[in-house]
Design a protein around this motif. Structure first.
Motif, PDB file in Angstrom:
ATOM      1  N   ARG A 167     -45.530   5.989  -9.300  1.00 54.32           N
ATOM      2  CA  ARG A 167     -45.822   5.085 -10.416  1.00 54.32           C
ATOM      3  C   ARG A 167     -45.443   5.711 -11.756  1.00 54.32           C
ATOM      4  N   LEU A 168     -45.700   7.013 -11.899  1.00 57.81           N
ATOM      5  CA  LEU A 168     -45.359   7.694 -13.152  1.00 57.81           C
ATOM      6  C   LEU A 168     -43.850   7.703 -13.380  1.00 57.81           C
ATOM      7  N   ILE A 169     -43.098   8.036 -12.338  1.00 50.44           N
ATOM      8  CA  ILE A 169     -41.637   8.069 -12.454  1.00 50.44           C
ATOM      9  C   ILE A 169     -41.086   6.655 -12.633  1.00 50.44           C
ATOM     10  N   GLN A 170     -41.657   5.691 -11.899  1.00 45.88           N
ATOM     11  CA  GLN A 170     -41.230   4.288 -12.029  1.00 45.88           C
ATOM     12  C   GLN A 170     -41.423   3.787 -13.459  1.00 45.88           C
ATOM     13  N   GLU A 171     -42.595   4.060 -14.031  1.00 50.64           N
ATOM     14  CA  GLU A 171     -42.874   3.602 -15.387  1.00 50.64           C
ATOM     15  C   GLU A 171     -41.943   4.256 -16.393  1.00 50.64           C
ATOM     16  N   SER A 172     -41.667   5.537 -16.208  1.00 49.43           N
ATOM     17  CA  SER A 172     -40.788   6.259 -17.131  1.00 49.43           C
ATOM     18  C   SER A 172     -39.369   5.700 -17.087  1.00 49.43           C
ATOM     19  N   ILE A 173     -38.876   5.401 -15.878  1.00 51.09           N
ATOM     20  CA  ILE A 173     -37.532   4.840 -15.731  1.00 51.09           C
ATOM     21  C   ILE A 173     -37.460   3.454 -16.367  1.00 51.09           C
ATOM     22  N   GLN A 174     -38.489   2.620 -16.110  1.00 56.27           N
ATOM     23  CA  GLN A 174     -38.498   1.273 -16.671  1.00 56.27           C
ATOM     24  C   GLN A 174     -38.531   1.307 -18.198  1.00 56.27           C
ATOM     25  N   ASN A 175     -39.290   2.250 -18.766  1.00 54.83           N
ATOM     26  CA  ASN A 175     -39.311   2.378 -20.223  1.00 54.83           C
ATOM     27  C   ASN A 175     -37.931   2.736 -20.765  1.00 54.83           C
ATOM     28  N   ALA A 176     -37.238   3.631 -20.049  1.00 59.93           N
ATOM     29  CA  ALA A 176     -35.900   4.038 -20.477  1.00 59.93           C
ATOM     30  C   ALA A 176     -34.913   2.883 -20.409  1.00 59.93           C
TER      31      ALA A 176
END
Length: 375
Positions: free
Chosen positions: A289-298
């Motif tokens: 979830r942390l990596i998913q959220e970071s990618i989506q923000n980017a």
């Protein structure tokens, strides 16, 4: 403290029951609206045919009325040549045809108004179905939080003040997630399904006209839309809970997730070093979830041309870095009450980890994640 726990559990259960009942009501509204849509659409098609037929009959009567008036004019100018009976018949015929023409035009006007009314009603029902589908998605998110995440987090909190503060943040996060899912459902599957419905009607009309080649071409287009819609639905389901996480583990799931983002962003690079053993489930879910959220923000906010994801897993800790070359932002002015940042901080805090975000305007963003592995 036990009283606080019991009261909170009671409130959560009441909320779950209420939301479940609301979900059933929304589903019934959606189904009734869909049936009404089908009924009105059928009536509208029949009405369009009546309008066309009425217009054609009106045009024919208009021609007859012109001919009758012309004959009446000739008879009137030469009344000494024609008998009284002939003159009367010409007048009566002209009056009857003119009356029939006026009545037919009135019928046409009434049919047109009814057609326009049905078309407006049809659009209203389409919007209602879309809203109902969006609400169904949002209700599912609420149920997930209430029945799983919220219960688990409630057990971890130690005092009433923490529960109250965290509950308020969860409610804010839920509202943002609902809006996010609603937008995805509206802009994705809902629009695609509406388009498929319209295209299928075109196929039907084309086939009825006998143009099978054009109908087959439209069918191929419809199949393409269905495939795209199915892919979008699978992506949304995958965002809610990737099944590969339970079956394959963290790294294969991240790879698969990045593959699903090919259309959104084709320049995401993933590097990793890992021990062979699987991590406990709570670590894998949180890290994904942390990596998913970071990618989506980017992708959505940073407008990055390149995104680098690095992951290192040892028997002591997990290190993750998501780096983009996007527009960046001013950390001093960035609001910290968005769903993404709240969710990331809470997941990190639950696992005793550390989250650091470094960003400057025009210089991209780096998200550092450090989580100790407790055995």
């Amino acid at each position: 403290m036990d009283n606080w726990d019991r009261d909170l559990d009671y409130i959560i259960q009441e909320m779950i029951d209420t939301v479940k009942n609301s979900k059933d009501e929304v589903f019934n509204i959606s189904e009734e609206s869909r049936k009404e849509h089908e009924r009105i659409n059928k009536e509208l098609e029949e009405l369009k045919q009546k309008v066309s037929l009425t217009i054609e009959e009106g045009d024919q009567l208009e021609k007859k009325a012109k001919a009758a008036r012309k004959k009446l004019s000739v008879v009137s100018k030469n009344f000494s040549v024609y008998s009284e009976e002939t003159i009367r018949e010409a007048y009566d015929n002209a009056h009857k045809v003119q009356s029939d023409f006026v009545v037919k035009r009135d019928q046409e006007k009434a049919l047109r108004e009814r057609r326009d009314e049905l078309e407006l009603r049809l659009k209203s029902l389409e919007k209602m179905v879309e809203r109902a589908e969006g609400l169904m998605g949002k209700v599912s998110i609420v149920l997930n939080y209430l029945s799983e995440d919220f219960r688990h987090i409630s057990d971890l909190l130690q005092d009433a003040q923490e529960k109250q503060a965290f509950g308020l943040r969860i409610i804010e996060a839920q509202e943002e997630e609902r809006r996010k899912l609603s937008r995805e459902m509206h802009d994705g599957p809902a629009q695609m399904l509406a388009n498929i419905l319209l295209r299928s009607e075109i196929v039907e009309r084309t086939y009825r006209k006998g143009d099978t080649d054009c109908a087959m071409k439209e069918m191929k287009s419809v199949r393409s839309l269905i495939r795209s819609s199915l892919q979008e639905v699978r992506r949304i389901i995958y965002d809610l809970r990737p099944m590969a996480l339970d079956d394959l583990g963290l790294i294969p799931t991240i790879k698969k997730y990045i593959d699903t983002l090919e259309e959104q962003h084709s320049n995401i690079h993933f590097q990793y070093r890992s021990m062979d053993d699987r991590l406990p489930s709570q670590y894998e879910v949180a890290l994904f979830r942390l990596i998913q959220e970071s990618i989506q923000n980017a992708i959505k906010h940073a407008k990055a041309e390149r995104i680098d994801v690095k992951l290192e897993i040892t028997d002591k800790k997990v290190l993750a870095l998501v780096n983009d070359d996007g527009v960046g932002f001013d950390r001093e002015n960035k609001k910290d009450n968005s769903f993404g940042i709240i969710g990331m901080h809470e997941r990190i805090d639950m696992l005793g980890g550390d989250l650091r975000i470094k960003s400057d305007i025009g210089k991209g963003t780096k998200v550092f994640i450090i989580i100790p592995i407790k055995t």
